[in-house]
Motif scaffolding. Structure first.
Motif, PDB file in Angstrom:
ATOM      1  N   ASP A  80       1.187  -1.186   0.301  1.00 32.56           N
ATOM      2  CA  ASP A  80       0.116   0.028  -0.047  1.00 32.56           C
ATOM      3  C   ASP A  80       0.731   1.502  -0.120  1.00 32.56           C
ATOM      4  O   ASP A  80       1.288   1.906   0.986  1.00 32.56           O
ATOM      5  CB  ASP A  80      -0.831   0.298   1.083  1.00 32.56           C
ATOM      6  CG  ASP A  80      -1.785   0.892   1.210  1.00 32.56           C
ATOM      7  OD1 ASP A  80      -2.070   2.406   0.319  1.00 32.56           O
ATOM      8  OD2 ASP A  80      -3.313   0.983   1.826  1.00 32.56           O
ATOM      9  N   LEU A  81       1.780   2.142  -1.374  1.00 35.26           N
ATOM     10  CA  LEU A  81       1.864   2.825  -1.449  1.00 35.26           C
ATOM     11  C   LEU A  81       2.118   4.191  -0.985  1.00 35.26           C
ATOM     12  O   LEU A  81       2.127   5.083  -0.269  1.00 35.26           O
ATOM     13  CB  LEU A  81       3.040   3.493  -2.865  1.00 35.26           C
ATOM     14  CG  LEU A  81       4.288   3.946  -3.051  1.00 35.26           C
ATOM     15  CD1 LEU A  81       5.059   3.711  -2.527  1.00 35.26           C
ATOM     16  CD2 LEU A  81       4.297   3.788  -4.324  1.00 35.26           C
ATOM     17  N   ARG A  82       0.483   4.130  -1.471  1.00 38.40           N
ATOM     18  CA  ARG A  82      -0.509   5.283  -1.197  1.00 38.40           C
ATOM     19  C   ARG A  82      -0.499   5.437   0.660  1.00 38.40           C
ATOM     20  O   ARG A  82       0.178   6.845   1.272  1.00 38.40           O
ATOM     21  CB  ARG A  82      -1.580   5.110  -1.458  1.00 38.40           C
ATOM     22  CG  ARG A  82      -1.876   5.759  -2.980  1.00 38.40           C
ATOM     23  CD  ARG A  82      -2.995   7.072  -2.943  1.00 38.40           C
ATOM     24  NE  ARG A  82      -2.407   7.003  -4.333  1.00 38.40           N
ATOM     25  CZ  ARG A  82      -1.844   8.494  -4.695  1.00 38.40           C
ATOM     26  NH1 ARG A  82      -0.674   9.270  -4.640  1.00 38.40           N
ATOM     27  NH2 ARG A  82      -1.835   8.477  -6.440  1.00 38.40           N
ATOM     28  N   LYS A  92      10.302  15.311   5.360  1.00 41.89           N
ATOM     29  CA  LYS A  92      10.886  14.944   3.827  1.00 41.89           C
ATOM     30  C   LYS A  92      10.136  13.324   3.108  1.00 41.89           C
ATOM     31  O   LYS A  92      10.930  12.482   3.833  1.00 41.89           O
ATOM     32  CB  LYS A  92      11.678  15.702   3.058  1.00 41.89           C
ATOM     33  CG  LYS A  92      11.956  17.477   4.024  1.00 41.89           C
ATOM     34  CD  LYS A  92      11.606  18.111   2.734  1.00 41.89           C
ATOM     35  CE  LYS A  92      11.882  19.613   3.580  1.00 41.89           C
ATOM     36  NZ  LYS A  92      10.722  20.507   2.671  1.00 41.89           N
ATOM     37  N   VAL A  93       9.569  13.697   2.011  1.00 45.22           N
ATOM     38  CA  VAL A  93       9.116  12.056   2.005  1.00 45.22           C
ATOM     39  C   VAL A  93       9.397  11.775   0.271  1.00 45.22           C
ATOM     40  O   VAL A  93       9.476  12.609  -0.394  1.00 45.22           O
ATOM     41  CB  VAL A  93       8.221  11.899   1.882  1.00 45.22           C
ATOM     42  CG1 VAL A  93       6.962  10.401   1.477  1.00 45.22           C
ATOM     43  CG2 VAL A  93       7.167  11.751   3.241  1.00 45.22           C
ATOM     44  N   GLY A  94      10.718  10.473  -0.126  1.00 47.51           N
ATOM     45  CA  GLY A  94      11.130  10.085  -1.326  1.00 47.51           C
ATOM     46  C   GLY A  94      11.002   8.763  -1.413  1.00 47.51           C
ATOM     47  O   GLY A  94      10.253   7.563  -0.481  1.00 47.51           O
ATOM     48  N   TYR A 107       2.354   9.147  -7.416  1.00 43.37           N
ATOM     49  CA  TYR A 107       2.828  10.005  -6.687  1.00 43.37           C
ATOM     50  C   TYR A 107       3.671  10.767  -6.678  1.00 43.37           C
ATOM     51  O   TYR A 107       4.157  11.223  -5.826  1.00 43.37           O
ATOM     52  CB  TYR A 107       2.986   8.476  -6.069  1.00 43.37           C
ATOM     53  CG  TYR A 107       3.102   7.642  -5.655  1.00 43.37           C
ATOM     54  CD1 TYR A 107       1.468   6.654  -4.946  1.00 43.37           C
ATOM     55  CD2 TYR A 107       3.277   6.089  -6.533  1.00 43.37           C
ATOM     56  CE1 TYR A 107       0.842   5.871  -5.526  1.00 43.37           C
ATOM     57  CE2 TYR A 107       2.580   5.232  -6.756  1.00 43.37           C
ATOM     58  CZ  TYR A 107       1.323   4.728  -6.210  1.00 43.37           C
ATOM     59  OH  TYR A 107       0.430   3.628  -6.166  1.00 43.37           O
ATOM     60  N   LEU A 108       4.268  11.094  -7.756  1.00 44.29           N
ATOM     61  CA  LEU A 108       5.035  12.005  -8.540  1.00 44.29           C
ATOM     62  C   LEU A 108       4.954  13.756  -6.965  1.00 44.29           C
ATOM     63  O   LEU A 108       5.549  14.294  -6.819  1.00 44.29           O
ATOM     64  CB  LEU A 108       5.850  12.821  -9.346  1.00 44.29           C
ATOM     65  CG  LEU A 108       5.983  11.958  -9.857  1.00 44.29           C
ATOM     66  CD1 LEU A 108       6.981  11.628 -11.600  1.00 44.29           C
ATOM     67  CD2 LEU A 108       7.240  11.161  -9.587  1.00 44.29           C
ATOM     68  N   LYS A 109       3.322  13.787  -7.685  1.00 42.65           N
ATOM     69  CA  LYS A 109       3.025  14.895  -7.055  1.00 42.65           C
ATOM     70  C   LYS A 109       3.260  15.461  -5.333  1.00 42.65           C
ATOM     71  O   LYS A 109       2.367  15.900  -4.258  1.00 42.65           O
ATOM     72  CB  LYS A 109       1.832  15.606  -7.340  1.00 42.65           C
ATOM     73  CG  LYS A 109       0.559  15.057  -7.172  1.00 42.65           C
ATOM     74  CD  LYS A 109      -0.853  15.162  -7.715  1.00 42.65           C
ATOM     75  CE  LYS A 109      -1.864  14.811  -7.144  1.00 42.65           C
ATOM     76  NZ  LYS A 109      -2.286  12.697  -6.526  1.00 42.65           N
ATOM     77  N   ASP A 110       3.086  13.886  -4.399  1.00 44.79           N
ATOM     78  CA  ASP A 110       2.687  13.631  -3.298  1.00 44.79           C
ATOM     79  C   ASP A 110       4.695  13.858  -2.425  1.00 44.79           C
ATOM     80  O   ASP A 110       4.041  13.648  -1.556  1.00 44.79           O
ATOM     81  CB  ASP A 110       1.887  12.423  -2.909  1.00 44.79           C
ATOM     82  CG  ASP A 110       1.362  12.489  -3.492  1.00 44.79           C
ATOM     83  OD1 ASP A 110       0.457  13.950  -3.138  1.00 44.79           O
ATOM     84  OD2 ASP A 110       0.624  11.261  -3.962  1.00 44.79           O
TER      85      ASP A 110
END
Ligand code: DX5
Ligand code: ZN
Length: 215
Positions: free
Chosen positions: A101-103, A115-117, A132-135
């Motif tokens: 569940d990546l989201r 900060k998330v990578g 997911y780039l915008k998140d």
């Protein structure tokens, strides 16, 4: 249109440091002018190697004021996000391949305040990142198979950086086999952060190497 000049950041990966002198090693690269400290966390499942956990990150935290760029190569990282954040991680990067569940993982990671990578291993297509780039704040492109330091740079991975650059306004990091020669290729493709383990720590003059990687 004039292209915006991007600042190149250098992130020494302590995986190649002398762990018996970890504090001195970190102080040395900090004095050498690096921008972040890259910490590789491996669980023996996602990759065939074991490294460090949150309590070591907590000790590392005391040795430097630089941001800690923590690269989680572990299965279902959401189990440990809070611990790594509480230990002092500033950036937390998870692998798209490591979770069902990546989201939810991204949302929990953001809730910690880090900060998330997001990272992809070499065989994963870069398009896996698109939804997911915008998140996220950072994308980390693996330029070797994750697990060990000192491997050779996989040049075809640079295509992923080229593909992402116009789609993503956050930071693009490259990790694995980065030396002054391969850093040049990565920079030209649009990468912002050079993660480098062996090329920095095997060198006596870390300042010089950090400068060469940034140039
Ligand atoms: C590998 C790690 C890298 C590694 C890079 O799985 O993610 O950060 O330390 O080491 P070098 O620079 O030696 O390839
Ligand atoms: Zn790494």
């Amino acid at each position: 249109m004039k292209e915006k000049k991007r600042k190149v950041l250098v992130a020494p990966s302590i995986l190649s440091a002398d762990f018996s002198r970890l504090k001195e090693e970190i102080v040395d690269v900090e004095k050498g002018g690096c921008d972040l400290i890259h910490v590789d966390v491996m669980d023996g499942q996602f990759v065939p190697n074991l490294t460090i956990g949150p309590c070591v990150v907590q000790s590392i935290r005391k040795t430097t004021k630089l941001p800690l760029d923590v690269h989680l190569m572990i299965v279902e990282p959401m189990r440990y996000l809070r611990e790594f954040r509480d230990a002092g991680s500033d950036w937390i990067t998870v692998h798209v391949e490591a979770t069902k569940d990546l989201r939810k993982t991204i949302s929990l990671a953001k809730k910690t305040g880090a900060k998330v990578g997001l990272s992809v291993r070499p065989r994963t297509p870069v398009s896996r990142l698109y939804p997911y780039l915008k998140d996220v704040d950072l994308v980390l492109i693996m330029t070797v198979e994750p697990g060990f330091g000192g491997q050779s740079f996989m040049e075809p991975m640079i295509e992923k950086v080229r593909d992402l650059r116009p789609r993503f306004s956050g930071l693009i990091s490259v990790d694995g086999g980065i030396n002054p020669e391969t850093a040049k290729i990565a920079k030209e493709a649009g990468a912002d952060i050079m993660v480098a383990g062996s090329s920095i720590f095997k060198e006596k003059d870390r300042k010089k190497m950090i400068h060469l990687l940034r140039k």
